[in-house]
Design a protein around this motif. Structure first.
Motif, PDB file in Angstrom:
ATOM      1  N   ILE A  87       0.841  -1.203   0.000  1.00 13.79           N
ATOM      2  CA  ILE A  87       0.000   0.000   0.000  1.00 13.79           C
ATOM      3  C   ILE A  87       0.874   1.249   0.000  1.00 13.79           C
ATOM      4  CG2 ILE A  87      -1.681   1.336   1.332  1.00 13.79           C
ATOM      5  CD1 ILE A  87      -2.827  -1.326   2.336  1.00 13.79           C
ATOM      6  N   MET A  88       1.945   1.229   0.785  1.00 10.23           N
ATOM      7  CA  MET A  88       2.869   2.366   0.819  1.00 10.23           C
ATOM      8  C   MET A  88       3.476   2.615  -0.550  1.00 10.23           C
ATOM      9  SD  MET A  88       4.812   1.589   4.447  1.00 10.23           S
ATOM     10  CE  MET A  88       6.141   2.744   4.104  1.00 10.23           C
TER      11      MET A  88
ATOM     12  N   TYR B  59       0.968   4.131  -2.893  1.00 10.13           N
ATOM     13  CA  TYR B  59       0.762   5.540  -2.540  1.00 10.13           C
ATOM     14  C   TYR B  59       1.946   6.391  -3.028  1.00 10.13           C
ATOM     15  CZ  TYR B  59       0.123   9.759   0.267  1.00 10.13           C
ATOM     16  OH  TYR B  59      -0.032  11.063   0.658  1.00 10.13           O
ATOM     17  N   ASN B  60       3.157   5.901  -2.816  1.00 13.82           N
ATOM     18  CA  ASN B  60       4.345   6.635  -3.277  1.00 13.82           C
ATOM     19  C   ASN B  60       4.315   6.835  -4.783  1.00 13.82           C
ATOM     20  OD1 ASN B  60       5.348   6.686  -0.661  1.00 13.82           O
ATOM     21  ND2 ASN B  60       6.694   4.920  -0.957  1.00 13.82           N
ATOM     22  N   SER B  61       3.780   5.856  -5.489  1.00 11.46           N
ATOM     23  CA  SER B  61       3.805   5.871  -6.944  1.00 11.46           C
ATOM     24  C   SER B  61       2.833   6.884  -7.539  1.00 11.46           C
ATOM     25  CB  SER B  61       3.490   4.473  -7.498  1.00 11.46           C
ATOM     26  OG  SER B  61       4.465   3.534  -7.072  1.00 11.46           O
ATOM     27  N   LEU B  62       1.963   7.446  -6.707  1.00  7.31           N
ATOM     28  CA  LEU B  62       1.026   8.446  -7.213  1.00  7.31           C
ATOM     29  C   LEU B  62       1.753   9.705  -7.677  1.00  7.31           C
ATOM     30  CD1 LEU B  62      -1.848   8.189  -4.557  1.00  7.31           C
ATOM     31  CD2 LEU B  62      -1.807   7.227  -6.869  1.00  7.31           C
ATOM     32  N   ASP B  63       2.906   9.970  -7.075  1.00 10.34           N
ATOM     33  CA  ASP B  63       3.674  11.177  -7.418  1.00 10.34           C
ATOM     34  C   ASP B  63       4.873  10.889  -8.307  1.00 10.34           C
ATOM     35  OD1 ASP B  63       1.980  12.745  -5.806  1.00 10.34           O
ATOM     36  OD2 ASP B  63       3.158  12.274  -4.010  1.00 10.34           O
TER      37      ASP B  63
END
Length: 218
Positions: free
Chosen positions: A136-137, A140-144
């Motif tokens: 999940i982390m 989430y990191n990959s969104l940016d």
């Protein structure tokens, strides 16, 4: 039908392992290497389990090794994907704490790695939940940033979420030793096989979209 799914899963796992190992000639970054190690380990364990099941040999003891080494290999895989030093340290701390808990459970006799008794629900949870959090982390990191190992991470998240639920509930059903729950147990294990196959399909999708080689030959 379940036998067909198991054979298909093992076949696709074998293909995925060969394809990713082939890519080691070009992709030398650590996250790729750790995932290759995970594939090789999973293929070895899955092959042993399939053979022992065919010979009707109790193979539940391998689950203890599988969950532990799956945790270690995938933790190292996600650690290499994380760019933040805090996140890398979080993985390191999680590995240390988890291993300490496992050592305690082993030394106290709550988990015996040589036993043929069914998997331990506590071990399943403490070895699987951190990987779910790491996946999940990373999403989430990959969104940016650019998505790395998107399909594989999604597969890990889906597979481990379902697998953790199935193994824990399956362990509880086994402990009850009540025949009226055996039907539910069969449904759980049958559905689990489909999610294993889905995981391997997503791994193949990742290879095809991100790591397919056209010029490298064996």
């Amino acid at each position: 039908m379940r036998d067909i799914i198991e054979v298909a899963s093992l076949g696709l796992l074998s293909i995925n392992t060969l394809l990713f190992l082939r890519g080691l000639k070009l992709y030398k970054f650590n996250s790729y290497k750790w995932f290759c190690a995970f594939l090789v380990f999973t293929l070895i364990i899955s092959s042993i389990v399939s053979y022992t099941a065919f010979k009707r040999i109790n193979n539940l003891t391998f689950s203890h090794y599988y969950f532990t080494f799956q945790f270690l290999l995938l933790s190292c895989f996600f650690k290499e994907l994380f760019r933040s030093k805090k996140q890398k340290n979080f993985v390191n701390i999680t590995i240390i704490l988890t291993l300490l808990i496992l050592i305690y459970l082993f030394s106290s006799g709550k988990i015996q790695y040589y036993t043929t008794e069914p998997f331990n629900p506590i071990q399943v949870f403490i070895c699987s939940f951190p990987i779910i959090v790491f996946s999940i982390m990373h999403l989430y990191n990959s969104l940016d940033t650019d998505f790395q190992f998107l399909w594989i991470t999604a597969g890990i998240l889906i597979y481990l979420s379902v697998s953790t639920f199935v193994f824990i509930l399956g362990g509880i059903i086994n402990d009850l030793k009540n025949p009226k729950y055996w039907g539910l147990g069969n449904i759980l294990w049958g559905s689990h096989e489909y999610f294993v196959l889905l995981f391997y399909v997503l791994i193949f999708t990742e290879w095809y979209k991100s790591f397919r080689l056209k010029k490298i030959k064996f």
